[in-house]
Motif scaffolding. Structure first.
Motif, short mmCIF file in Angstrom:
data_model
loop_
_atom_site.label_atom_id
_atom_site.label_comp_id
_atom_site.label_asym_id
_atom_site.label_seq_id
_atom_site.Cartn_x
_atom_site.Cartn_y
_atom_site.Cartn_z
N ASN A 197 26.40 110.16 79.37
CA ASN A 197 25.85 110.18 80.72
C ASN A 197 24.39 110.65 80.67
O ASN A 197 24.13 111.84 80.48
CB ASN A 197 26.68 111.12 81.62
CG ASN A 197 26.24 111.06 83.08
OD1 ASN A 197 25.08 110.81 83.38
ND2 ASN A 197 27.18 111.31 83.98
N PRO A 198 23.42 109.74 80.81
CA PRO A 198 22.01 110.12 80.69
C PRO A 198 21.58 111.20 81.69
O PRO A 198 20.72 112.02 81.39
CB PRO A 198 21.27 108.81 80.95
CG PRO A 198 22.26 107.74 80.63
CD PRO A 198 23.59 108.29 81.04
N ASP A 199 22.19 111.20 82.89
CA ASP A 199 21.82 112.20 83.89
C ASP A 199 22.27 113.59 83.48
O ASP A 199 21.58 114.58 83.77
CB ASP A 199 22.43 111.83 85.25
CG ASP A 199 21.80 110.58 85.84
OD1 ASP A 199 20.62 110.32 85.55
OD2 ASP A 199 22.50 109.85 86.57
N MET A 200 23.41 113.69 82.81
CA MET A 200 23.88 114.99 82.33
C MET A 200 23.06 115.45 81.12
O MET A 200 22.77 116.63 80.97
CB MET A 200 25.37 114.93 81.97
CG MET A 200 26.28 114.74 83.17
SD MET A 200 28.03 114.73 82.71
CE MET A 200 28.21 116.41 82.11
N ASP A 210 19.87 114.49 80.47
CA ASP A 210 18.59 114.82 81.11
C ASP A 210 17.48 115.06 80.09
O ASP A 210 16.75 116.05 80.16
CB ASP A 210 18.75 116.04 82.01
CG ASP A 210 17.60 116.16 83.02
OD1 ASP A 210 16.96 115.13 83.31
OD2 ASP A 210 17.36 117.28 83.52
N GLN A 236 14.67 107.41 77.94
CA GLN A 236 15.65 108.47 78.12
C GLN A 236 16.66 108.44 76.97
O GLN A 236 16.86 107.40 76.33
CB GLN A 236 16.40 108.32 79.44
CG GLN A 236 17.26 107.05 79.50
CD GLN A 236 17.97 106.88 80.83
OE1 GLN A 236 17.60 107.50 81.83
NE2 GLN A 236 18.99 106.05 80.86
N CYS A 247 11.45 120.28 79.99
CA CYS A 247 12.76 120.34 80.60
C CYS A 247 12.72 121.32 81.77
O CYS A 247 11.85 122.19 81.85
CB CYS A 247 13.82 120.77 79.59
SG CYS A 247 13.59 122.42 78.90
N SER A 248 13.69 121.20 82.67
CA SER A 248 13.71 122.05 83.86
C SER A 248 13.90 123.52 83.49
O SER A 248 13.38 124.41 84.17
CB SER A 248 14.84 121.60 84.79
OG SER A 248 16.09 121.62 84.13
N ARG A 282 14.25 112.92 78.85
CA ARG A 282 13.51 111.69 79.18
C ARG A 282 12.01 111.94 79.14
O ARG A 282 11.56 113.09 79.16
CB ARG A 282 13.95 111.17 80.55
CG ARG A 282 13.68 112.13 81.69
CD ARG A 282 14.35 111.66 82.99
NE ARG A 282 15.77 112.00 83.00
CZ ARG A 282 16.74 111.12 83.13
NH1 ARG A 282 16.48 109.83 83.26
NH2 ARG A 282 18.01 111.51 83.15
N ASP A 307 20.27 108.18 76.02
CA ASP A 307 21.46 107.65 76.70
C ASP A 307 22.75 108.32 76.23
O ASP A 307 23.69 108.48 77.01
CB ASP A 307 21.59 106.14 76.45
CG ASP A 307 20.46 105.37 77.11
OD1 ASP A 307 20.08 105.72 78.24
OD2 ASP A 307 19.95 104.42 76.48
N SER A 308 22.80 108.69 74.95
CA SER A 308 24.05 109.24 74.43
C SER A 308 23.81 110.10 73.20
O SER A 308 22.82 109.94 72.49
CB SER A 308 25.03 108.10 74.07
OG SER A 308 24.49 107.27 73.07
N SER A 346 8.72 104.14 80.02
CA SER A 346 9.60 105.28 80.30
C SER A 346 10.78 105.19 79.36
O SER A 346 11.14 104.10 78.90
CB SER A 346 10.07 105.28 81.76
OG SER A 346 10.86 104.14 82.03
#
Length: 261
Positions: A160-163, A165, A129, A215-216, A167, A131-132, A127
């Motif tokens: 912020n990897p979640d922001m 997004d 993602q 992506c979403s 991956r 990161d920056s 997996s």
């Protein structure tokens, strides 16, 4: 006559409009294993930054927003020490379970775009993602900032990897055709909007095709298109059914004729 004059005025305005220097279009940065033609990572996207700057150019003094778009650059071997993509890195294992891969695209006179990804897994990432994302711009670069009065080299980022997004899974690409927006910032600096679209990233795969994670925004777009199509199909079927029933009823009335009294 008035319509003709207005039309000519609009036509002249369109002819005199300045074309953008760097169209907002997809570029592909392929990174190769050193000394080979084998791709170790691919980074493909259309990206645009909106950077404000101040001028002291007579009547045009004030703040101007300049669009800085990612340009196409020649491919380079990963882990090299020079060149437009020379600081990019092929997938590298840190401790056999943690992996890293990065893109570093240098262009113009001091601008630099960096994406850093990490992966986890034994022997290879299962997996990963992003990161920056980092962006550096030179306020003294007269190509992007003509007449500007800035003197700094500015670096902004989002870590912020979640922001972010972005991956994927093992040997998986990340795909996002829809336009998405992020904001890069730094202490004491003006936040810089970053828009991207037509993205296809594979920081840990040597293939530019295969399994993809969407992506979403693309998923929502597909769903929003499916509903109107389904509704339209249902209405079309209902209309056809009513039309057939009408034609059958009309034919039956003709066949029955007039009753004798």
């Amino acid at each position: 006559m008035k319509v003709s004059i207005v039309f000519l005025a609009v036509l002249l305005a369109l002819c005199n409009a300045q074309e953008p220097r760097d169209p907002y279009q997809k570029v592909t940065y392929n990174i190769f294993y050193p000394g080979t033609t084998v791709i170790c990572a691919t980074w493909s996207l259309a990206g645009q930054f909106v950077v404000p700057y101040h001028t002291n150019d007579g009547e045009d003094s004030g703040e101007i927003n300049v669009m800085i778009n990612l340009p196409q650059l020649p491919p380079m071997s990963g882990n090299a020490t020079q060149g437009d993509l020379g600081s990019s890195m092929c997938p590298t294992s840190i401790d056999n379970t943690t992996w890293t891969s990065s893109l570093s695209a240098q262009f113009s006179n001091g601008e630099n775009f960096v994406m850093m990804a990490s992966g986890s897994g034994d022997e290879e990432p299962t997996s990963w993602q992003v990161d920056s994302i980092w962006f550096t711009y030179n306020e003294q670069d007269m190509y992007y900032f003509p007449g500007g009065n800035g003197t700094d080299i500015v670096t902004v980022n989002i870590t912020n990897p979640d922001m972010i997004d972005i991956r994927g899974g093992q040997n998986q690409l990340f795909s996002c055709n829809s336009e998405s927006d992020l904001t890069l910032s730094a202490a004491g600096q003006v936040p810089i909007p970053f828009s991207y679209k037509d993205m296809l990233l594979g920081p840990f795969t040597n293939s530019t095709s295969g399994s993809t994670a969407e992506c979403s925004a693309d998923t929502e777009t597909s769903s929003s298109k499916t509903v109107p199509i389904a509704v339209g199909s249902a209405l079309g079927g209902l209309l056809l059914l009513v039309l057939v029933a009408y034609l059958i009823g009309r034919r039956m009335r003709r066949g029955s004729g007039y009753q004798k009294v």
